[in-house]
Write an enzyme that holds these catalytic residues in place. Structure first.
Site, PDB file in Angstrom:
ATOM      1  N   LYS A  73     -49.944  25.010 -10.531  1.00 57.78           N
ATOM      2  CA  LYS A  73     -48.638  24.340 -10.472  1.00 57.78           C
ATOM      3  C   LYS A  73     -47.787  24.528 -11.735  1.00 57.78           C
ATOM      4  O   LYS A  73     -46.563  24.566 -11.646  1.00 57.78           O
ATOM      5  CB  LYS A  73     -48.819  22.840 -10.194  1.00 57.78           C
ATOM      6  CG  LYS A  73     -49.229  22.549  -8.755  1.00 57.78           C
ATOM      7  CD  LYS A  73     -49.229  21.051  -8.467  1.00 57.78           C
ATOM      8  CE  LYS A  73     -49.665  20.785  -7.042  1.00 57.78           C
ATOM      9  NZ  LYS A  73     -49.615  19.374  -6.676  1.00 57.78           N
ATOM     10  N   ALA A 133     -51.702   9.197 -14.350  1.00 60.92           N
ATOM     11  CA  ALA A 133     -50.667   9.868 -15.155  1.00 60.92           C
ATOM     12  C   ALA A 133     -50.785  11.377 -15.010  1.00 60.92           C
ATOM     13  O   ALA A 133     -50.297  12.121 -15.863  1.00 60.92           O
ATOM     14  CB  ALA A 133     -50.799   9.450 -16.615  1.00 60.92           C
ATOM     15  N   GLY A 135     -50.633  14.980 -12.252  1.00 64.33           N
ATOM     16  CA  GLY A 135     -49.544  15.672 -11.545  1.00 64.33           C
ATOM     17  C   GLY A 135     -48.866  14.815 -10.486  1.00 64.33           C
ATOM     18  O   GLY A 135     -47.628  14.802 -10.377  1.00 64.33           O
ATOM     19  N   GLY A 250     -51.160   8.201   2.195  1.00 57.92           N
ATOM     20  CA  GLY A 250     -51.016   9.531   1.603  1.00 57.92           C
ATOM     21  C   GLY A 250     -50.614  10.611   2.607  1.00 57.92           C
ATOM     22  O   GLY A 250     -50.093  11.652   2.210  1.00 57.92           O
TER      23      GLY A 250
HETATM   24  N1  LIG Z   1     -50.355  13.016  -0.451  1.00 57.66           N
HETATM   25  C1  LIG Z   1     -49.863  14.050  -1.105  1.00 57.66           C
HETATM   26  O1  LIG Z   1     -48.948  14.732  -0.658  1.00 57.66           O
HETATM   27  C2  LIG Z   1     -50.407  14.390  -2.464  1.00 57.66           C
HETATM   28  C3  LIG Z   1     -49.715  15.279  -3.288  1.00 57.66           C
HETATM   29  C4  LIG Z   1     -50.256  15.560  -4.548  1.00 57.66           C
HETATM   30  C5  LIG Z   1     -51.461  14.987  -4.921  1.00 57.66           C
HETATM   31  N2  LIG Z   1     -52.093  14.128  -4.083  1.00 57.66           N
HETATM   32  C6  LIG Z   1     -53.357  13.477  -4.470  1.00 57.66           C
HETATM   33  O2  LIG Z   1     -53.171  12.878  -5.712  1.00 57.66           O
HETATM   34  C7  LIG Z   1     -54.425  12.765  -6.375  1.00 57.66           C
HETATM   35  C8  LIG Z   1     -54.226  13.045  -7.845  1.00 57.66           C
HETATM   36  O3  LIG Z   1     -53.820  14.400  -8.007  1.00 57.66           O
HETATM   37  P1  LIG Z   1     -53.266  14.926  -9.396  1.00 57.66           P
HETATM   38  O4  LIG Z   1     -52.775  16.309  -9.147  1.00 57.66           O
HETATM   39  O5  LIG Z   1     -52.345  13.917  -9.994  1.00 57.66           O
HETATM   40  O6  LIG Z   1     -54.625  14.982 -10.255  1.00 57.66           O
HETATM   41  P2  LIG Z   1     -54.750  14.999 -11.832  1.00 57.66           P
HETATM   42  O7  LIG Z   1     -53.565  15.651 -12.457  1.00 57.66           O
HETATM   43  O8  LIG Z   1     -56.115  15.527 -12.120  1.00 57.66           O
HETATM   44  O9  LIG Z   1     -54.708  13.433 -12.266  1.00 57.66           O
HETATM   45  C9  LIG Z   1     -55.691  12.520 -11.827  1.00 57.66           C
HETATM   46  C10 LIG Z   1     -55.341  11.124 -12.300  1.00 57.66           C
HETATM   47  O10 LIG Z   1     -56.275  10.227 -11.699  1.00 57.66           O
HETATM   48  C11 LIG Z   1     -56.899   9.438 -12.737  1.00 57.66           C
HETATM   49  N3  LIG Z   1     -58.278   9.137 -12.331  1.00 57.66           N
HETATM   50  C12 LIG Z   1     -59.148   9.963 -11.669  1.00 57.66           C
HETATM   51  N4  LIG Z   1     -60.301   9.321 -11.422  1.00 57.66           N
HETATM   52  C13 LIG Z   1     -60.176   8.075 -11.960  1.00 57.66           C
HETATM   53  C14 LIG Z   1     -61.033   6.942 -12.041  1.00 57.66           C
HETATM   54  N5  LIG Z   1     -62.261   6.961 -11.523  1.00 57.66           N
HETATM   55  N6  LIG Z   1     -60.571   5.823 -12.639  1.00 57.66           N
HETATM   56  C15 LIG Z   1     -59.317   5.786 -13.173  1.00 57.66           C
HETATM   57  N7  LIG Z   1     -58.446   6.836 -13.124  1.00 57.66           N
HETATM   58  C16 LIG Z   1     -58.880   7.960 -12.535  1.00 57.66           C
HETATM   59  C17 LIG Z   1     -56.839  10.302 -13.973  1.00 57.66           C
HETATM   60  O11 LIG Z   1     -56.943   9.441 -15.091  1.00 57.66           O
HETATM   61  P3  LIG Z   1     -57.286   9.982 -16.574  1.00 57.66           P
HETATM   62  O12 LIG Z   1     -56.006  10.585 -17.102  1.00 57.66           O
HETATM   63  O13 LIG Z   1     -57.671   8.738 -17.289  1.00 57.66           O
HETATM   64  O14 LIG Z   1     -58.396  10.973 -16.421  1.00 57.66           O
HETATM   65  C18 LIG Z   1     -55.453  10.937 -13.814  1.00 57.66           C
HETATM   66  O15 LIG Z   1     -54.442  10.061 -14.258  1.00 57.66           O
HETATM   67  C19 LIG Z   1     -55.359  13.749  -5.658  1.00 57.66           C
HETATM   68  O16 LIG Z   1     -56.354  12.996  -5.001  1.00 57.66           O
HETATM   69  C20 LIG Z   1     -54.490  14.463  -4.652  1.00 57.66           C
HETATM   70  O17 LIG Z   1     -55.165  14.639  -3.419  1.00 57.66           O
HETATM   71  C21 LIG Z   1     -51.593  13.815  -2.876  1.00 57.66           C
END
Ligand SMILES: NC(=O)c1ccc[n+]([C@@H]2O[C@H](COP(=O)([O-])OP(=O)(O)OC[C@H]3O[C@@H](n4cnc5c(N)ncnc54)[C@H](OP(=O)(O)O)[C@@H]3O)[C@@H](O)[C@H]2O)c1
Length: 285
Positions: A73, A133, A135, A250
């Protein structure tokens, strides 16, 4: 008169690694079929080091556009000819669109979220709590800020990542943002309008995972949204429904970002119900 034959399909795709479990093809091709478009959406494994070649190949082969997912991305930006506004603010692209000879990067994740929110509440002047915090949190909060949301409380475990997002919101979109480092059950402040889980908590296979959140602080006046598409009925969605909140799952965000992508690529407004049904069939929801 002889019938004109055309065996050339228009091509779109998802580039990512790993990509095999990404269900977007089912949703997008259901829309293409429903609207009689002879288009394809290919699910393509593109390794990190092969991204430049893949983008050049897509351009050479006349792809009409493609989605980018993990880990491309941010990296894809240097191979594109330009960026839309929110992609430029976020520094991330999830949807590339061919415009003439150029490949332009857009970010439709946050816009998809906004489309799901608007029927329930106008984002202008609203107070938002977002968990996470990364993507997804970045996409959702930047788009909410551009749509006029008033203030953001970012709740995140990792302080550095949280600070990065609050700085982005205050410096680049001039929103009011503060960070709460997430250590124990968070109490949602009174007067909050929108609560969003933008972490990966609840994603398959860890389907019963719980956010560290005092659910008794969720009020019926609040809209509670979860970005987790699989399974759509996360524990947060169920808890929020029980508390009488309005809820966005979602799948709504995933479908809406797909709707916006198809509109960018083909110019048509696809039917979101057909796309949601295709995903529900995939997830057995
Ligand atoms: N529905 C949709 O269209 C859509 C679109 C995009 C993404 N998503 C979903 O969004 C989710 C996140 O994606 P992303 O791209 O943002 O991932 P990412 O950049 O890896 O960020 C993950 C975030 O989740 C937090 N996290 C993960 N496990 C945790 C836990 N056990 N306790 C507390 N905080 C936790 C992380 O916190 P730390 O910073 O503290 O590690 C970080 O802030 C994914 O599951 C994805 O499937 C959905």
């Amino acid at each position: 008169m002889a019938k004109i034959l055309n065996f050339k399909q228009e091509l779109t795709a998802a580039f990512g690694s790993p990509i095999a479990e990404n269900p977007t093809q089912a949703m997008i091709e259901a829309a293409y079929r429903h609207h009689g478009l002879d288009w394809r959406y290919l699910t393509i494994e593109v390794r990190k080091d092969d991204l430049e070649d893949a983008v050049r190949g897509a351009k050479a082969m006349g792809f009409r556009g493609f989605n980018c997912t993990i880990p491309h991305k941010v990296a894809v930006i240097r191979y594109l000819d330009g960026l839309g506004e929110s992609a430029s603010v976020m520094g991330a692209v999830n949807c590339v669109v061919r415009r003439g000879d150029q490949l332009i990067g857009e970010n439709t994740d946050g816009k998809g979220f906004l489309e799901a929110l608007r029927p329930l509440c106008d984002p202008r002047g609203k107070r938002v709590v977002v968990f996470g915090a990364g993507g997804a949190a970045r996409a959702v909060t930047v788009e909410l800020a551009l749509a006029g949301a008033k203030s953001f409380t970012v709740v995140n475990r990792d302080e550095a990542r949280g600070v990065e997002l609050t700085r982005l919101l205050t410096d680049k979109v001039k929103a009011d943002a503060r960070l709460v480092v997430w250590t124990d059950d968070f109490r949602v402040p009174e007067g909050t309008d929108v609560v969003v889980n933008a972490t990966s908590i609840g994603l398959y296979p860890d389907v019963d995972a719980r956010l560290a959140l005092d659910v008794a602080t969720l009020q019926p006046s609040m809209v509670v949204a979860d970005v987790i598409p699989n399974p759509p009925r996360t524990r947060l969605v169920r808890d929020a429904e029980q508390r009488g909140c309005k809820v966005i799952d979602g799948l709504a965000m995933l479908v809406n970002q797909g709707v916006i992508g198809i509109k960018h690529w083909t110019g048509i407004d696809p039917d979101p119900a057909v796309m949601r049904k295709a995903l529900e069939d995939v997830f057995g929801a």
